[in-house]
Design an enzyme around this catalytic site. Structure first.
Site, PDB file in Angstrom:
ATOM      1  CE  LYS A  13       0.019   6.424   2.685  1.00 16.47           C
ATOM      2  NZ  LYS A  13       1.315   7.389   2.140  1.00 16.47           N
ATOM      3  NE  ARG A  88       0.870   8.324   8.574  1.00 16.24           N
ATOM      4  CZ  ARG A  88      -0.558   8.685   7.628  1.00 16.24           C
ATOM      5  NH1 ARG A  88      -1.600   7.407   6.617  1.00 16.24           N
ATOM      6  NH2 ARG A  88      -1.045   9.892   7.589  1.00 16.24           N
ATOM      7  NE  ARG A 127      -1.913  15.033  -1.786  1.00 11.05           N
ATOM      8  CZ  ARG A 127      -1.729  13.435  -0.734  1.00 11.05           C
ATOM      9  NH1 ARG A 127      -1.548  13.127  -1.705  1.00 11.05           N
ATOM     10  NH2 ARG A 127      -1.841  13.753   0.547  1.00 11.05           N
ATOM     11  NE  ARG A 162      -5.079  15.563   2.666  1.00 12.46           N
ATOM     12  CZ  ARG A 162      -4.731  14.719   2.796  1.00 12.46           C
ATOM     13  NH1 ARG A 162      -4.911  13.556   2.168  1.00 12.46           N
ATOM     14  NH2 ARG A 162      -3.453  14.339   3.756  1.00 12.46           N
ATOM     15  NE  ARG A 173       0.458  15.476   5.955  1.00 10.28           N
ATOM     16  CZ  ARG A 173       0.376  15.196   4.349  1.00 10.28           C
ATOM     17  NH1 ARG A 173      -0.040  16.964   3.690  1.00 10.28           N
ATOM     18  NH2 ARG A 173      -0.354  14.736   2.898  1.00 10.28           N
TER      19      ARG A 173
END
Ligand code: ADP
Ligand code: ZN
Length: 214
Positions: A13, A88, A127, A162, A173
């Protein structure tokens, strides 16, 4: 354009939103980025959000709606916006519908980035994100690496993992996504706004979004 980007964490996204902002002056609004900046700045919002985020849980709906109501009224949203990571939950989607009606704004489309689970898992663990809050460029140690010493190519700040990208938080998540966010696909299908895209290349996704918006 006025669009919502839906998809699991790691669906792309943020990457797609960043590529689309240059297209027609629409701004990217990422609730995740807003919250991370608040955590870094140590504001009241940040203090409340921090724990939820580190555990991979969602921040309470009302807090998010307050942020979004204020943000959507900013003058730079006039040309359009790309909502990345919001709504969300079903209550957020319903509140957004009311808010947009109040502001007399119509959504063009809701784009669902449909990415297989194994791809998602691989992307999230590889990532890296630029630690400079004004940059936040996204890297991937396999497909789009930062510099050999782990710095952002754009601004030179360290590209880091992160806090919510540990294996435990990632699993959480994804569970949260399945339980709370995936029902939005049906919600927007019923609203007649949904377009699902299953391509894995962000360039191709961007082209398909542009084609869908016209
Ligand atoms: P992801 O890569 O998981 O999509 P985001 O950057 O969008 O990451 O969000 C990171 C975290 O910020 C989420 O796990 C959640 O705790 C919080 N968050 C972001 N957007 C929302 C939202 N719309 N509602 C509730 N919590 C949110
Ligand atoms: Zn950077």
């Amino acid at each position: 354009m006025r669009i919502v980007l839906l998809g699991a964490p790691g669906a792309g996204k943020g990457t797609v939103a960043k590529q689309l902002t240059g297209y027609d002056g629409s701004v990217q609004i990422s609730t995740g980025d807003i919250l991370r900046n608040a955590v870094k700045a140590g504001t009241e919002l940040g203090k409340t959000a921090k724990g939820f985020m580190e555990r991979g849980e969602l921040v309470p709906d009302q807090l998010i709606m307050d942020i979004m109501e204020a943000r959507l009224k900013d003058p730079d949203c006039q040309k359009g916006f790309l909502l990345d990571g919001f709504p969300r939950t079903i209550p957020q989607a319903e509140a957004l519908k009311k808010l947009l009606a109040k502001l007399n704004i119509k959504l063009d489309r809701v784009i669902n980035l449909d990415v297989p689970k194994d791809v998602i898992l691989d992307r999230l663990t590889t990532r890296r994100t630029c630690s400079n809050v004004d940059c936040q460029e996204i890297y991937n140690i396999k497909s789009k690496p930062p510099t050999p010493d782990g710095k952002c190519i754009k601004c030179g700040s360290p590209a880091v993992q992160r806090a919510d990208e540990t294996e435990e938080a990632i699993t959480k998540r994804l569970e949260t996504y399945n339980e709370k966010t995936s029902p939005l696909i049906n919600f927007y299908e019923k609203e007649g706004l949904l377009k699902s895209i299953s391509s894995l290349s962000s360039e191709e996704i961007v082209a398909q979004v542009k084609a869908a918006i016209g």
